[in-house]
Design a protein around this motif. Sequence first.
Motif, PDB file in Angstrom:
ATOM      1  N   LEU A  75       0.969  -1.223  -0.093  1.00 35.32           N
ATOM      2  CA  LEU A  75       0.142   0.223  -0.115  1.00 35.32           C
ATOM      3  C   LEU A  75       0.982   1.233  -0.104  1.00 35.32           C
ATOM      4  O   LEU A  75       0.583   2.136  -1.026  1.00 35.32           O
ATOM      5  CB  LEU A  75      -0.786  -0.051   1.188  1.00 35.32           C
ATOM      6  N   PHE A  98       2.275   1.910  -3.474  1.00 38.05           N
ATOM      7  CA  PHE A  98       1.360   2.505  -4.523  1.00 38.05           C
ATOM      8  C   PHE A  98       1.026   3.770  -4.034  1.00 38.05           C
ATOM      9  O   PHE A  98       0.885   4.709  -4.821  1.00 38.05           O
ATOM     10  CB  PHE A  98       0.161   1.601  -4.414  1.00 38.05           C
ATOM     11  N   GLN A 112      -7.308   2.444   5.254  1.00 39.84           N
ATOM     12  CA  GLN A 112      -6.162   2.131   4.356  1.00 39.84           C
ATOM     13  C   GLN A 112      -6.866   1.741   3.115  1.00 39.84           C
ATOM     14  O   GLN A 112      -6.310   2.137   1.863  1.00 39.84           O
ATOM     15  CB  GLN A 112      -5.372   1.068   4.893  1.00 39.84           C
ATOM     16  N   GLY A 113      -7.635   1.001   3.020  1.00 42.80           N
ATOM     17  CA  GLY A 113      -8.363   0.533   2.026  1.00 42.80           C
ATOM     18  C   GLY A 113      -9.065   1.577   1.238  1.00 42.80           C
ATOM     19  O   GLY A 113      -8.792   1.669  -0.223  1.00 42.80           O
ATOM     20  N   ILE A 114      -9.708   2.689   1.810  1.00 46.46           N
ATOM     21  CA  ILE A 114     -10.542   3.425   1.019  1.00 46.46           C
ATOM     22  C   ILE A 114      -9.234   4.585   0.476  1.00 46.46           C
ATOM     23  O   ILE A 114      -9.329   4.850  -0.642  1.00 46.46           O
ATOM     24  CB  ILE A 114     -11.154   4.457   2.148  1.00 46.46           C
ATOM     25  N   PHE A 140      -6.368   3.785  -0.663  1.00 48.42           N
ATOM     26  CA  PHE A 140      -5.776   2.987  -1.799  1.00 48.42           C
ATOM     27  C   PHE A 140      -6.752   3.169  -3.055  1.00 48.42           C
ATOM     28  O   PHE A 140      -6.342   3.423  -4.028  1.00 48.42           O
ATOM     29  CB  PHE A 140      -5.602   1.336  -1.241  1.00 48.42           C
ATOM     30  N   VAL A 141      -7.986   2.937  -2.568  1.00 50.36           N
ATOM     31  CA  VAL A 141      -8.764   2.900  -3.793  1.00 50.36           C
ATOM     32  C   VAL A 141      -9.322   4.206  -4.513  1.00 50.36           C
ATOM     33  O   VAL A 141      -8.921   4.469  -5.638  1.00 50.36           O
ATOM     34  CB  VAL A 141     -10.417   2.583  -3.480  1.00 50.36           C
ATOM     35  N   LEU A 151      -5.817   5.100  -6.490  1.00 49.59           N
ATOM     36  CA  LEU A 151      -5.820   4.609  -7.696  1.00 49.59           C
ATOM     37  C   LEU A 151      -6.687   5.275  -8.676  1.00 49.59           C
ATOM     38  O   LEU A 151      -6.549   5.587  -9.899  1.00 49.59           O
ATOM     39  CB  LEU A 151      -5.970   3.188  -7.675  1.00 49.59           C
ATOM     40  N   ALA A 152      -7.888   5.654  -8.339  1.00 50.57           N
ATOM     41  CA  ALA A 152      -9.079   6.378  -9.171  1.00 50.57           C
ATOM     42  C   ALA A 152      -8.468   7.703  -9.512  1.00 50.57           C
ATOM     43  O   ALA A 152      -8.674   8.120 -10.440  1.00 50.57           O
ATOM     44  CB  ALA A 152     -10.290   6.544  -8.296  1.00 50.57           C
ATOM     45  N   GLU A 190      -5.421   8.375 -10.328  1.00 45.84           N
ATOM     46  CA  GLU A 190      -4.533   8.649 -11.308  1.00 45.84           C
ATOM     47  C   GLU A 190      -5.327   8.941 -12.566  1.00 45.84           C
ATOM     48  O   GLU A 190      -4.561   9.539 -13.364  1.00 45.84           O
ATOM     49  CB  GLU A 190      -4.392   7.076 -11.599  1.00 45.84           C
ATOM     50  N   ALA A 191      -6.389   8.650 -12.721  1.00 53.11           N
ATOM     51  CA  ALA A 191      -7.113   9.165 -13.847  1.00 53.11           C
ATOM     52  C   ALA A 191      -7.086  10.892 -14.280  1.00 53.11           C
ATOM     53  O   ALA A 191      -7.205  11.246 -15.191  1.00 53.11           O
ATOM     54  CB  ALA A 191      -8.636   8.684 -14.073  1.00 53.11           C
ATOM     55  N   MET A 192      -6.792  11.314 -12.912  1.00 52.98           N
ATOM     56  CA  MET A 192      -7.042  12.761 -12.969  1.00 52.98           C
ATOM     57  C   MET A 192      -5.612  13.519 -13.230  1.00 52.98           C
ATOM     58  O   MET A 192      -5.569  14.496 -13.459  1.00 52.98           O
ATOM     59  CB  MET A 192      -7.276  13.385 -11.638  1.00 52.98           C
ATOM     60  N   ARG A 193      -4.493  12.238 -13.368  1.00 55.48           N
ATOM     61  CA  ARG A 193      -3.336  12.928 -13.399  1.00 55.48           C
ATOM     62  C   ARG A 193      -3.074  13.842 -14.782  1.00 55.48           C
ATOM     63  O   ARG A 193      -3.597  13.287 -16.021  1.00 55.48           O
ATOM     64  CB  ARG A 193      -2.255  11.852 -13.473  1.00 55.48           C
ATOM     65  N   GLY A 194      -2.441  15.018 -14.741  1.00 52.92           N
ATOM     66  CA  GLY A 194      -2.133  15.624 -15.857  1.00 52.92           C
ATOM     67  C   GLY A 194      -3.279  16.588 -16.020  1.00 52.92           C
ATOM     68  O   GLY A 194      -3.273  17.692 -17.008  1.00 52.92           O
ATOM     69  N   ARG A 195      -4.309  16.495 -15.435  1.00 54.79           N
ATOM     70  CA  ARG A 195      -5.614  17.179 -15.821  1.00 54.79           C
ATOM     71  C   ARG A 195      -5.517  18.552 -14.588  1.00 54.79           C
ATOM     72  O   ARG A 195      -6.400  19.478 -14.782  1.00 54.79           O
ATOM     73  CB  ARG A 195      -6.861  16.610 -15.728  1.00 54.79           C
TER      74      ARG A 195
END
Lengths: 375, 369, 308
Positions: B291, B294, B335-337, B339-340, B343-344, B346-351
């Motif tokens: 964890l 990541f 921790q689970g929240i 992590f999730v 990861l989600a 990541e899609a915002m990266r660069g924006r």
Amino acid sequence: MGNALRFSRRSVLKTMTAAGGLGALGAGLPWTPAMAKTLVIGFLYVGPRDDYGYNQAHAEGAAAVKAMPGVKVLEEEKVPETIDVENSMESMINLDGASLLFPTSFGYFDPYVLKEAKKHPDLTFLHCGGLWTPGKHPANVGSYFGYIDEAEYLSGIVAAYASKSKKLGFVAAKPIPQVLRNINSFTLGARSVDPAITTAVVFTGDWSMPVKEAEAANSLIDQGADVLTCHVDSPKVIVETAEKRGVFCTGYHASQATLAPKGYLTGAEWNWAKVYTDFVKMVQGGIKPPNLVRGGLKEGIIKTSPYGAAVSDAARKHADDVKAKFMDGSFVIYKGPIKDNKGNSVIAEGKSHGQTDIALESMNWLVEGVTGSIS
Amino acid sequence: MRPFLHGAVTRLSATLSAPLSALALPVAAVAVSLALFGAFVALVGVDPVEMYQLMYRGAFGTWFSWQNTLTRAAPLILTALCTALPAQLGLVIIGGEGALVLGALAAAAAGMALNGAPAALVLPAMALAGMAGGALLIGGAGALRQWRGVNETISSLLLTYIAIAVLNHMVEGPLKDPSSLNKPSTPPLADAYMIGTLPGSSVHWGLVAGIVCAVAAWVLMRRTTFGFAARMVGGNPRAARMAGLPVGRLLVVTTALAGAAAGLAGMVEVAAVHGRASASLVAGYGSTGILVAFLARQNPLAVIPVAVLFGGIGASGGLLQRRLDLPDASVLVLQGIIFVVLLASEAMRGRLHLFTFARPTATPATKEA
Amino acid sequence: MDHASLGWWGVPLAVLAGAIRVSTPFLFVSLGECLTEKSGRINLGLEGTLVMGAMSGYATAYLTGNPWAGVLVAGLAGSLLGTLHAMICALERVNDIAVGIALMLLGTGLAFFLGKPFIQPQAPQLPAIPFGWWSSSAQVRSALDINPLFLVGLALAPLLLWGLRTTRWGMVLRIVGESAEAARAMGYQINRVRLLATAAGGFFAGVGGSFLSLSYPGSWNERLSSGQGITAVALVIFARWDPVLCVWASLLFGGAGALGPALQSVGVTQGYHLFNAAPYVLTLAIMIATSSSRHRLAGAPAELSVTR
């Protein structure tokens, strides 16, 4: 939904508190409000405190303490046997002002409890395990344990009367002396009734492995065992499996009677409520608790579960007679001649080892009549 | 002077803006996660504000809390490297727990074998043995990947279960100390071989070992040809192979180094905490390490602060149990929240342009005072 | 013959009975994972789904008094986690393996958190069908007391195989798994197909979890799963993405898990830790034997990240 769930959990704990409280009153010393400073007490458990087993037995003791006046009880469950033990105790001491700590897992002692005790010489650490050695360990550490194999011996007697196949099954976690002593006492108890009885043992390898435990219970029943018992942290699955398969069982750590209304014969239980309330009263009264407290049925550290409906009168009488001898201190389980299951003599004719005998604490043999070996 | 200064400011803002925007995303993700977890505990009737105050107090609020946090962070840095290093090559390794356990066992065995020798010899030997044990396990997963095409995620996990069985077998069998009666373990290490704590604190030297390894891993991956080649493999394995890079060797060496990091964590657990090898070594540092890796976006340097954050969450767990009657699993849920959500995110990266500084064409914001 | 000893004959019987008892969670998880992976995505989070299914199933059975309601809720909880997985994976630059690990943690954490009040109570159990009525031996009768969920799993496998091979749905799923580009060109919505496949896979895994808590060992506690969920994911790979082979693989696993205790009950107690690791060694050995670095595995969906 969440609130309802919390409520049900609390109500379980409340019932436990009430039950423990009665016990505490029964054995009660008068408590004077003069020492009105609140004593903060921390309990650490290695597993979940509602496991129907080892941790629940301790939590029931803690619940009894909670019902005492002038105390505040802190509890932490699932504290692994790592530096977390030190951290959790430090946290209780530094952030919550705990001055009396009950680290309840055997594996907490060395090095964690010892280190903390050296760091806080003014606080008291009472550990479950019976490991304290004078001169070697700090004076503010105490260690307590019970001779629960006395109750296992009684369970063995009751099991022998209930068994038709003359085969008993024992699901154990690891082949360590405490476990072997329980297996041997259980078997000796049973064989005192009928020397033809044998006990088959399955080691699961760890203290809590529900699927392995169920598998072990089923294998033992398949091999003809018709009374099961165990030494694992939570006997719930084993007791339930026995009930499902229609065989008898005897419990361990706490009472599992409600889980097997038909097949539960009796069980070996801890009586931590008495031990803990006694300790707390001593500390409240300014008396230093003894460093090493051990005892069995006589001292009230151990108790047996009430007999189930399936226990015959003959069995009750036999077990009660032996129990009376335990209570007056006249009964010795390990009295020669005793052979191990490989045919070697382990306790010679005329020799006997009383409960407190240190020789029993490094037991590394299985008594005659047990199938299985210790690798 | 002016044009020079202008240039310097622009360069500065350019070098700052990259890491800052890289930082913005995880920070935002953690913030969102904290809000979600707050809502979750509110549902079960706990005041989130009170909870976060308590968590802060338990993790960073006092000097004691800091020590608690840092002790917990120490093994996490090393186990996180076990996932972060292979990630440079595009591998997902989740066997840090197994590498830690095997490393600890090897270190304890080395300590047993060399008992009596001077500490200056025994401790390095234990460290080497621990690293070798971990390297063997994770390097094995890497080799299986390279030469048999076995998926490294699954094999590293299976190897972990096997390593734990081996640990149990050894400490209850061949390596058992006959006097460790009711808690089977290897013989205790002599006090002379125990790693102490940092002066004036209860934090052991494992923290320093972790930080040194993390920095070394960063230098290796970002400042050497080896690291450049490894990252090229991670970016495009086919191109790397066509460019003549020794893909197989890079893969096996990197996974072995990763395993060595977790193995060293095992050695530290033995020599600084437990003083022996026993079943208690299986404490979940390996899984939390995944964890951490990541959340640090597999950057060896970022692993350090993230490990401290997670050490803090762990340190505050006890307080949540004691004061708020929350279950111990609260920490897992949080921790689970995180992590999730991370990861989600990541899609915002660069924006996300929150932290980008003024472009060089714009008027410089700074003026000489 | 009641309570008669079977001696060494008990070992194969225990392995067989164990195979049936222990394999069901493996079977459900692997069937679900098979479906998900056929769509070109891997869900490592099924371990968390399994635990969540076990908890929610037990809690529902306890609160409603109906174990079948528990099975249903467990499945729904599983598909919820599956949907979450699919939705996050549908975002750009998101690694499905990492999301799986995250959901493993979240699922387990939530199950432990919400499951605390249900460790103590006893929930009603799923009834077993007594296929051993003909036998006079109690052991054989017990071994053949088969849970209906196991039979459902057995029936599901050929059904899935047939569905994947011949139905339009199966075709679409396989095209998406083989080549996202081709599927897109044909006008299929890749993310929607994968979402459905992952949600269905989650449903199966949740049901597999409910078997743990409602049938065998039939109790809810935090150590219930010892990695069955994640092992089942590995199992799919060596079952070559074939649902019927998943059945055999699951049975093999259940049997391997039962071997240790069965041998001990007849007196072989040496090296039990190593016996207990048998299922993991077996999986690894089979994976090593059947994988290859040179060519892709037969049956592997081309879009699947683990085999790329």
